[in-house]
Write an enzyme that holds these catalytic residues in place. Structure first.
Site, PDB file in Angstrom:
ATOM      1  N   TRP A 173       0.820  -1.217   0.000  1.00 37.09           N
ATOM      2  CA  TRP A 173       0.000   0.000   0.000  1.00 37.09           C
ATOM      3  C   TRP A 173       0.854   1.268   0.000  1.00 37.09           C
ATOM      4  CZ3 TRP A 173      -0.453   3.884   3.845  1.00 37.09           C
ATOM      5  CH2 TRP A 173      -1.479   4.823   3.615  1.00 37.09           C
ATOM      6  N   SER A 199       3.200  -7.457   1.472  1.00 37.85           N
ATOM      7  CA  SER A 199       2.148  -6.861   2.297  1.00 37.85           C
ATOM      8  C   SER A 199       0.788  -6.934   1.581  1.00 37.85           C
ATOM      9  CB  SER A 199       2.563  -5.436   2.670  1.00 37.85           C
ATOM     10  OG  SER A 199       1.860  -4.984   3.796  1.00 37.85           O
ATOM     11  N   PHE A 249       3.597   5.393   8.072  1.00 37.79           N
ATOM     12  CA  PHE A 249       3.601   4.030   7.547  1.00 37.79           C
ATOM     13  C   PHE A 249       5.026   3.601   7.162  1.00 37.79           C
ATOM     14  CE2 PHE A 249       2.907   1.094   3.853  1.00 37.79           C
ATOM     15  CZ  PHE A 249       2.390   0.037   4.582  1.00 37.79           C
ATOM     16  N   LEU A 305       6.973   2.696  10.194  1.00 37.71           N
ATOM     17  CA  LEU A 305       6.594   1.375  10.714  1.00 37.71           C
ATOM     18  C   LEU A 305       7.163   0.252   9.846  1.00 37.71           C
ATOM     19  CD1 LEU A 305       2.915   2.110  11.790  1.00 37.71           C
ATOM     20  CD2 LEU A 305       4.785   1.452  13.314  1.00 37.71           C
ATOM     21  N   ASP A 320       8.581  -7.341  12.796  1.00 43.42           N
ATOM     22  CA  ASP A 320       7.634  -6.581  11.975  1.00 43.42           C
ATOM     23  C   ASP A 320       6.667  -5.797  12.857  1.00 43.42           C
ATOM     24  OD1 ASP A 320       5.623  -5.793  10.106  1.00 43.42           O
ATOM     25  OD2 ASP A 320       6.102  -7.521   8.841  1.00 43.42           O
ATOM     26  N   HIS A 347       9.272  -5.102   8.610  1.00 45.98           N
ATOM     27  CA  HIS A 347       8.334  -5.226   7.484  1.00 45.98           C
ATOM     28  C   HIS A 347       9.020  -4.964   6.134  1.00 45.98           C
ATOM     29  CE1 HIS A 347       4.134  -5.545   6.201  1.00 45.98           C
ATOM     30  NE2 HIS A 347       4.293  -4.485   5.430  1.00 45.98           N
TER      31      HIS A 347
END
Length: 243
Positions: free
Chosen positions: A11, A68, A130, A133, A191, A219
């Protein structure tokens, strides 16, 4: 087409996080054609519309993979295609991104709702959060986060919101159980978006497929160690292709 692998990105961050992995795979096997297919720029969050669009764009009879959200969509597309898909691989991809009763090893609903609200209010700031993360748990989180953000395409807020709403809906358990081809699912031990426990849960659901956990990774592990990930994928492709 056993020599063709189509990768779908996650995403918001576009195709650039997958480019080093594609190059590393190409370097390991000159006969393998690796292509990255951008996610559809849809303002609808209807999973069927996304899958229709991908089914029309992505070549048949190829290996499908993704990172993802891209891995979740690849799983659904593989199940839809059945024997017209050579095999499936997912990277840091949970079967359900948001936790529910049947799948607790995922992001808490309240945390995800915060993401949705943040994206509606300030998409750019949400993408920045994001990317941080994604980079958490990697050896140089700040550097990796900057790299992810720098490569992100300018996407309309409507498309970003639709992607997040899609992410909240997808549950790929049935698709993975239905797809009979070879599967490889790689998870990261540190993650911040997909709990490492999801790897064990998936092994219970799919005892006959290959599931790996990269302990000291976040991640964004595919961008941090593209050559290591490419090596694992190449072994999987060769072993599965020889069956």
């Amino acid at each position: 087409m056993r020599d063709r692998l189509i990768l779908l990105p996650g995403w918001g961050l576009g195709v650039s996080p997958l480019e080093p992995l594609a190059a590393a795979l190409q370097g390991l096997d000159e006969h393998l054609r690796v292509e990255i297919e951008p996610l559809p720029a849809l303002t609808s969050s209807d999973p069927d519309e996304w899958l229709e669009e991908l089914d029309a764009c992505v070549p048949q009879d190829a290996w499908l993979g993704g990172w993802s959200l891209g891995g979740m969509l690849a799983s659904e597309l593989a199940a839809r295609r059945g024997e017209r898909c050579c095999g499936l691989l997912t990277l840091a991809s949970n079967v359900s991104f948001v936790a529910h009763e049947q799948w607790p090893s995922a992001m808490a609903g309240e945390t995800f709702d915060g993401f949705l609200a943040g994206c509606a209010a300030d998409p750019r700031q949400t993408l920045k959060r994001f990317s941080l993360l994604c980079a958490q748990g990697c050896s140089d989180p700040r550097g990796l986060s900057r790299l992810l953000l720098a490569g992100a395409p300018s996407t309309s807020p409507e498309v970003l919101m639709a992607g997040l709403e899609l992410l909240a809906q997808l549950d790929t358990r049935q698709a993975l159980q239905r797809f009979r081809g070879p599967q490889l699912h790689l998870f990261a031990g540190l993650d911040a978006l997909v709990p490492a426990e999801a790897a064990g849960e998936l092994l219970v659901l799919l005892p006959d497929v290959e599931i790996g956990l990269i302990e000291q990774a976040g991640h964004g592990f595919l961008l941090e160690d593209p050559h290591g990930v490419a090596g694992a994928i190449q072994v999987f492709l060769h072993e599965s292709g020889d069956d």
